[in-house]
Design a protein around this motif. Structure first.
Motif, PDB file in Angstrom:
ATOM      1  N   ASP A   5      55.668  36.207 -46.658  1.00 62.75           N
ATOM      2  CA  ASP A   5      55.087  34.629 -46.523  1.00 62.75           C
ATOM      3  C   ASP A   5      54.358  34.312 -45.411  1.00 62.75           C
ATOM      4  O   ASP A   5      53.165  33.929 -45.131  1.00 62.75           O
ATOM      5  CB  ASP A   5      56.132  33.970 -45.977  1.00 62.75           C
ATOM      6  CG  ASP A   5      57.607  33.844 -46.787  1.00 62.75           C
ATOM      7  OD1 ASP A   5      57.253  34.449 -47.932  1.00 62.75           O
ATOM      8  OD2 ASP A   5      58.447  33.134 -47.262  1.00 62.75           O
ATOM      9  N   ASN A  59      52.629  26.392 -54.013  1.00 65.06           N
ATOM     10  CA  ASN A  59      54.009  26.320 -54.353  1.00 65.06           C
ATOM     11  C   ASN A  59      55.191  28.067 -53.986  1.00 65.06           C
ATOM     12  O   ASN A  59      56.229  27.725 -54.139  1.00 65.06           O
ATOM     13  CB  ASN A  59      53.679  25.999 -55.955  1.00 65.06           C
ATOM     14  CG  ASN A  59      53.270  24.994 -56.107  1.00 65.06           C
ATOM     15  OD1 ASN A  59      53.596  24.074 -55.273  1.00 65.06           O
ATOM     16  ND2 ASN A  59      52.800  24.856 -56.948  1.00 65.06           N
ATOM     17  N   ALA A  60      54.297  28.726 -54.120  1.00 59.22           N
ATOM     18  CA  ALA A  60      54.824  30.378 -54.178  1.00 59.22           C
ATOM     19  C   ALA A  60      55.759  29.889 -51.920  1.00 59.22           C
ATOM     20  O   ALA A  60      56.611  30.814 -51.877  1.00 59.22           O
ATOM     21  CB  ALA A  60      54.347  31.504 -53.557  1.00 59.22           C
ATOM     22  N   MET A  62      57.268  27.535 -51.459  1.00 60.47           N
ATOM     23  CA  MET A  62      58.168  26.078 -51.257  1.00 60.47           C
ATOM     24  C   MET A  62      59.866  27.339 -51.912  1.00 60.47           C
ATOM     25  O   MET A  62      59.286  27.942 -52.413  1.00 60.47           O
ATOM     26  CB  MET A  62      57.535  25.009 -51.916  1.00 60.47           C
ATOM     27  CG  MET A  62      58.715  23.979 -52.185  1.00 60.47           C
ATOM     28  SD  MET A  62      57.624  22.876 -53.124  1.00 60.47           S
ATOM     29  CE  MET A  62      56.349  22.575 -52.465  1.00 60.47           C
ATOM     30  N   PRO A  63      60.375  26.738 -50.989  1.00 62.71           N
ATOM     31  CA  PRO A  63      61.852  27.664 -51.188  1.00 62.71           C
ATOM     32  C   PRO A  63      62.180  26.403 -52.695  1.00 62.71           C
ATOM     33  O   PRO A  63      61.787  25.594 -52.332  1.00 62.71           O
ATOM     34  CB  PRO A  63      62.531  27.190 -50.384  1.00 62.71           C
ATOM     35  CG  PRO A  63      62.314  25.891 -49.433  1.00 62.71           C
ATOM     36  CD  PRO A  63      60.771  26.321 -49.299  1.00 62.71           C
ATOM     37  N   ASP A  64      62.899  27.715 -53.830  1.00 59.65           N
ATOM     38  CA  ASP A  64      62.819  26.869 -54.657  1.00 59.65           C
ATOM     39  C   ASP A  64      64.524  25.885 -54.431  1.00 59.65           C
ATOM     40  O   ASP A  64      65.418  27.111 -54.146  1.00 59.65           O
ATOM     41  CB  ASP A  64      63.514  28.119 -55.278  1.00 59.65           C
ATOM     42  CG  ASP A  64      62.526  29.197 -56.677  1.00 59.65           C
ATOM     43  OD1 ASP A  64      61.343  27.900 -56.728  1.00 59.65           O
ATOM     44  OD2 ASP A  64      62.601  30.046 -57.335  1.00 59.65           O
ATOM     45  N   ILE A  65      64.788  25.274 -54.744  1.00 53.18           N
ATOM     46  CA  ILE A  65      65.595  23.822 -54.879  1.00 53.18           C
ATOM     47  C   ILE A  65      66.210  23.810 -55.829  1.00 53.18           C
ATOM     48  O   ILE A  65      65.091  22.178 -56.635  1.00 53.18           O
ATOM     49  CB  ILE A  65      65.311  23.421 -53.437  1.00 53.18           C
ATOM     50  CG1 ILE A  65      64.731  23.816 -51.939  1.00 53.18           C
ATOM     51  CG2 ILE A  65      66.751  21.976 -53.536  1.00 53.18           C
ATOM     52  CD1 ILE A  65      63.832  22.804 -51.124  1.00 53.18           C
ATOM     53  N   ILE A  66      67.248  23.629 -56.218  1.00 54.93           N
ATOM     54  CA  ILE A  66      67.079  23.225 -57.295  1.00 54.93           C
ATOM     55  C   ILE A  66      68.217  22.082 -57.121  1.00 54.93           C
ATOM     56  O   ILE A  66      69.202  22.069 -56.449  1.00 54.93           O
ATOM     57  CB  ILE A  66      68.759  24.138 -58.158  1.00 54.93           C
ATOM     58  CG1 ILE A  66      68.318  25.495 -58.638  1.00 54.93           C
ATOM     59  CG2 ILE A  66      69.527  23.195 -59.096  1.00 54.93           C
ATOM     60  CD1 ILE A  66      69.418  26.517 -59.251  1.00 54.93           C
TER      61      ILE A  66
END
Length: 67
Positions: A5, A59-60, A62-66
């Protein structure tokens, strides 16, 4: 090769600087009255390529948030 990161953030900052520099170069070219359309088009194309890479890195990071 997978970048950390921190490496991605550093790369992102460099790309943003290059993007701003290209924006300044395009503005200067237009302001000078230079009608070199090919150079102008190449600079704009490079600027768009940088913008695409910036978006990919953002985008990479940015954490994946469902939702």
């Amino acid at each position: 090769m997978v970048m950390s990161d921190e490496e991605l953030r550093e790369r992102l900052e460099l790309l943003k600087i290059e993007h701003r520099d290209l924006d300044d170069a395009i503005s200067a070219l237009i302001a000078s009255g230079n009608t070199d359309q090919l150079r102008n088009a190449r600079l704009k194309k490079r600027k768009l390529q940088l913008r695409d890479r910036i978006i990919l890195i953002e985008n990479a990071l940015m954490p994946d948030i469902i939702a």
